[in-house]
Design a protein around this motif. Sequence first.
Motif, PDB file in Angstrom:
ATOM      1  N   ASN A 162     -18.274  32.521  33.004  1.00 48.57           N
ATOM      2  CA  ASN A 162     -18.396  31.269  32.258  1.00 48.57           C
ATOM      3  C   ASN A 162     -17.825  30.089  33.048  1.00 48.57           C
ATOM      4  N   TYR A 163     -17.803  30.272  34.350  1.00 44.40           N
ATOM      5  CA  TYR A 163     -17.244  29.261  35.247  1.00 44.40           C
ATOM      6  C   TYR A 163     -18.039  27.965  35.128  1.00 44.40           C
ATOM      7  N   SER A 223     -10.472  21.972  25.699  1.00 40.44           N
ATOM      8  CA  SER A 223     -11.758  22.683  25.768  1.00 40.44           C
ATOM      9  C   SER A 223     -12.851  21.880  26.463  1.00 40.44           C
ATOM     10  N   HIS A 224     -12.530  20.684  26.927  1.00 43.02           N
ATOM     11  CA  HIS A 224     -13.574  19.846  27.524  1.00 43.02           C
ATOM     12  C   HIS A 224     -14.034  20.309  28.896  1.00 43.02           C
ATOM     13  N   THR A 225     -13.092  20.866  29.642  1.00 35.34           N
ATOM     14  CA  THR A 225     -13.334  20.897  31.078  1.00 35.34           C
ATOM     15  C   THR A 225     -13.431  22.281  31.702  1.00 35.34           C
ATOM     16  N   LEU A 226     -13.009  23.311  30.977  1.00 30.94           N
ATOM     17  CA  LEU A 226     -12.777  24.577  31.680  1.00 30.94           C
ATOM     18  C   LEU A 226     -13.955  25.525  31.711  1.00 30.94           C
ATOM     19  N   TYR A 227     -14.610  25.697  30.577  1.00 30.54           N
ATOM     20  CA  TYR A 227     -15.610  26.764  30.495  1.00 30.54           C
ATOM     21  C   TYR A 227     -16.979  26.177  30.168  1.00 30.54           C
ATOM     22  N   ALA A 228     -17.959  26.662  30.887  1.00 27.24           N
ATOM     23  CA  ALA A 228     -19.315  26.184  30.672  1.00 27.24           C
ATOM     24  C   ALA A 228     -19.815  26.674  29.318  1.00 27.24           C
TER      25      ALA A 228
END
Lengths: 751, 351, 165
Positions: free
Chosen positions: A392-393, A332-337
């Motif tokens: 949510n990019y 969950s760290h990197t994918l969704y703003a």
Amino acid sequence: MPELNPTQNPVHMRHGSNIGQPLTRRDGILKVKGQAEYAADHHPKGMLFAVIANASIARGRVTSLDIAAAKAHPGVIDVMTSSHKPKLAIDPDIKTNPFVFRMEVLQSDEIRYAGQSIAVVIAETLEAATEGAALLSPRYAALPARVGLDAGESFEPPVVGVGNPTAHVHGDVEAGLAAAAKTVEAVYETPPQYHNAMEPHAVVASWDGDRLSIDTPSQAMVMARARVAELFGIPAENIQIRSPFLGGGFGSKGFLTGPQILGVMAARLVGKPVKLVLRREQMYGPVGHRAPTRQRLRMGVDGDGRLVAIDHHARTVSSSYDDFYEPAAGASHTLYASRAIRTTHDAVRVDTGTPLFMRAPGEATGSIALESMIDEMAFACGIDPLDFRLQNYAEVEPITGKPFSSKALRECYAQGAARFGWDKRRLAPRTMRDESGLLVGWGMGTATFPALMFMAEARAAIRRDGSGVMEIGAHDMGQGAWTALAQIAADGLGLDLDKVEFRSGTSDLPDGGIAGGSAHTATAGNAIHNAGAAVIAKLADLATKDERSPLFGAGNTGVVARDGRLHRRDDESRSESYADILTRAGLAEIDARATGAADPAAQAEYAMHAHGAVFAEVKVDPDLGQVRVTRMVGAFAAGRIINPRMVQSQLYGGMIWGLSFALHEEAITDRRSGRIMNANLAEYHIPVNADVPALDVLTVDEHDPHVNALGIKGVGEIGITGSAGAVANAVWHATGVRVRRFPIRIDELLT
Amino acid sequence: MKPFDYVKPATLADAVAAAAQPGAAYLAAGTNLIDLMKGGVSRPDRLVDVTHLPGLDRIEHLPDGGVRIGALVSNAGLAHDTDFAKAYPAVAEALLSGASAQLRNAATVGGNLLQRTRCAYFYDTASRCNKRAAGSGCDAREGENRLHAVLGWSEQCIATHPSDFCVPLVALDAVVEIEGRNGRRELPLEELHRLPGETPERETVLEPGDLITAVRLPAAARDFAAHARYLKVRERTSYAFAVVSAAAALQIENGKIKDARVALGGIAAKPWRSRVAEQVLKGATPDAQNFREAAQAALAVAKPSGDNAFKIELARRVIVRALTLATAGTPARISALPGSPFAANSGALHA
Amino acid sequence: MTHSISLTVNGTKREIELNDPRVTLLDLLRERLDLTGTKKGCDRGQCGACTILVDGKRINSCLALAISHDGAEVVTIEGIARGDQLHPVQAAFIPHDGFQCGFCTPGQIMSTIGLLCEGQAGDDPERIREGMSGNLCRCGAYAGIVDAVLEAQANQTDSKQRRSA
């Protein structure tokens, strides 16, 4: 000679003559003829066979072994036990560095998991050794087995994965959830999984005094050699490990395992070469596995469907005697703003072999939960799952705020969706059927994997006949390293591929590092690239300082290497062949060594990840619940592609692993005994040919000037991520049933 | 593997005499027996190799219209025998839904009938298992038993019979020919396998030395050829044992079911012929309502033996579907995915 | 007690003294006849890596006792190329990248040859997938394998047509 920093300034190189070409595998002919020699194919003169006997209890100790019965069997030579074995130089439980994992090599009678090695029978034939091991009829003092995610008190491990923080907090998750217009919460469970490379771990070991020769599959030969050296108290240079071909690794051959050391000990004990090969069921314990997880996710969105909070907690297990914690929540760290992200882990100890790295460790387990939750949230918002992901990019890495070194995920979404025909998807589940009435579901997932690099060294040489040599102790476990790295070598040396002798696969070569973390091509490739640049620089130095050369005075950065010649950069008509330069200098060969490693400055500045988008179609029998994946499209952006053919195969493989994660793989442990009840390939299901549909892989152009000089990100693992979630989401879309325990089984779909 | 004496008898009589000794076992292709011996589950002292015995490898079409299949005919050889597959399509479909092409090439008809359960506790020699070691107990009963029996089980054993082949065979009144110490005899396949009761170690009614020499299908079984299917729900598309399977065979005349055959696989210690379901169907119209009624009847006495209640409902649905497919008619060619729920349409989907 | 058996292995008749009846065809090939191209992936008939042709049919050599195959004709991966000329199935696997690590490959190729001889699959990809499902590939090279089988099938059909023309 002027100082040269080829990593930053690869002025001598022109890519494209070899790099980027879809060459077939250079070891292809050997492989199709059955001539590729894997470890167990070796049979030195006088060799004996060793077979391990395994514990059937998960915790306790061995109280007796019927050694006499085993020795009475014709052909049995010796039985190695905790009281009859060569002494090791150090206790194998001592962790001399963070990459040492504990192993069971008959140091005591203690049993730490079911299937642990408790004796080794050495015999003249495989048949005798096998039956000898069965005749040992062990007796035990057993303690209750600790099994499952609730086996005991949970604790927060000091680190997860390799040195990753257990918890990450960015923003205020609780406040975000409290203020969210909509929240969703769910718990997902993933099972224990086993690598099950087709080649079981094997070792053929021969001692000659204090010199040791080992054939064994390894994803990290030099590290393995160091481990053997410290365990047996001999200098590393006395040890030769050969691992020219691995029959798959997937992480299970990253570290030397107990059984491999037992083979070496057995050879020491009997004073003859010994072959020890694991049986398939023996692969379910001492060679690592993917730990089970239970993941709780909570998400909140604002009124526009933008994520304001992601809370991802993962419970996992480790063994009773060592520490490896599947870093599942890291996905969950990197994918969704999101303004607020919190990831946390806790763990319990169970009586199992220590879990270890298995293809996309953390990312695979975390991804299926995260991508399912995103799908659930998108539906809760009434938004198409692709649109939801786009809105949510993450323009910067959410957890750190760092810019991405490159990120062509938007293009992956667009190209993958177009190829799949995603725009024809209906939002509501259980609304699509095929002509025969099967339920049809379409699901997607985002793929991500960090662009890692470790450390590797290569030696390059150019010979007077104009040919080149590249040496690196790299590893080909099926990813195509022999081919891709040789392509890099050829470009690095400015030669045609057939003019380069590419030497690899043994531990006496420069350290090729680790074939893992999807980092091998990047790391070894950059070492090769740098070694090539370094030797060309030396050659250029020879030529440009020699007034007899047409290149005289060009300066060592004033030349370009191509097709076995150096050309003046400012006047390419002036050139000289490698052979002429060396001949005039009276040199048989010129060589140079160089390393490849990550650039810490770039890493500090940029977040570096490969990305992708996977779209899956499943069909589900509406009455019977049987599921079949019928289509998958994956679009991936992973920096520079060295060999498109090999990359496509790697990505196919990863996507199949994702499919398998969602629908097939699960080790079933008896809750009472702690034994794995399907430790075989008949009931531990991996996909068969008929499970795999038409796969479509697109690679999206991505030029990344920051990850490394070659711009390589790696493709070995990313294919699983995204794919597992895409299949799971497609099953939901087909059936309307959200299964949160993986693999998805028929039981849950009988609505 | 335990050492054993290897005997290769020249005649049936010699084979029977050699195999009647305690600790002896017949060896045919060995696809099940060698697996069991490698796992330490079976530890025979003597193997009596029957693979070279003459006359057991033939498919004979009998004057009365029936067929006699030698026990050494391979699974593939039988399934791909054009005349046989035409006359008994559900049997061919079942055979081709089982195992892999390699195993079907080796495995024999006789061996298929006598294959042992896949119960993990039977295979795991450290577990208690009444079938493997009489009287030791059953660790499956409270264990990982999601795929175990829902019909005919006992507290002593909840294992299932894994054969696909036997399911349509039992539905079609197959007869087993046996050579034994007292000469030749025969019995209906339905009577070959025993339910566990108090003696799960006795899986069949065979006596020491008994050798299955042939399986016969009666001429009457051909009358179902136009409406006969085998359906097998699996956890993989291929190369997996059945979660639940069913054979359904119908004779339909003037819109009514003249005769019906129904059997289930994967749900009991034997291939499960459901005469109650057949009774429901006889004389009824072939429609969903009657199929559901038949399925209800077939599973009326089912009960979960563990974490497997879903198999009861699944079995009902498999019966209904198999009957539906049988009603629609036997396809001219066995589908690309034999026995699979994805069989009917898969060609179109994957072109 | 030793048992004498006779096998024709890749066209060569071999008289073999077996000192142990437990030896499988797979272990005979690998450990006693130095034919290590055939691989052991599971030893229990569950993976297909050990597939060979016995009397023209593909079987799992791990579950076949050598002693029970006296007189049989065995073909392994080592016996299908003619010198440097690859068998058409071997050749087809290379351009289609029908393998990665290569460990299951000898079994896949022998299984393909068996499949083509059986003549049941034709050029239907679905029948090929089903027919090749007894050969596991953990790397996941199935797509390339199916394409390679299709190419080999097409070549076989072509050459048959040429012969009959």
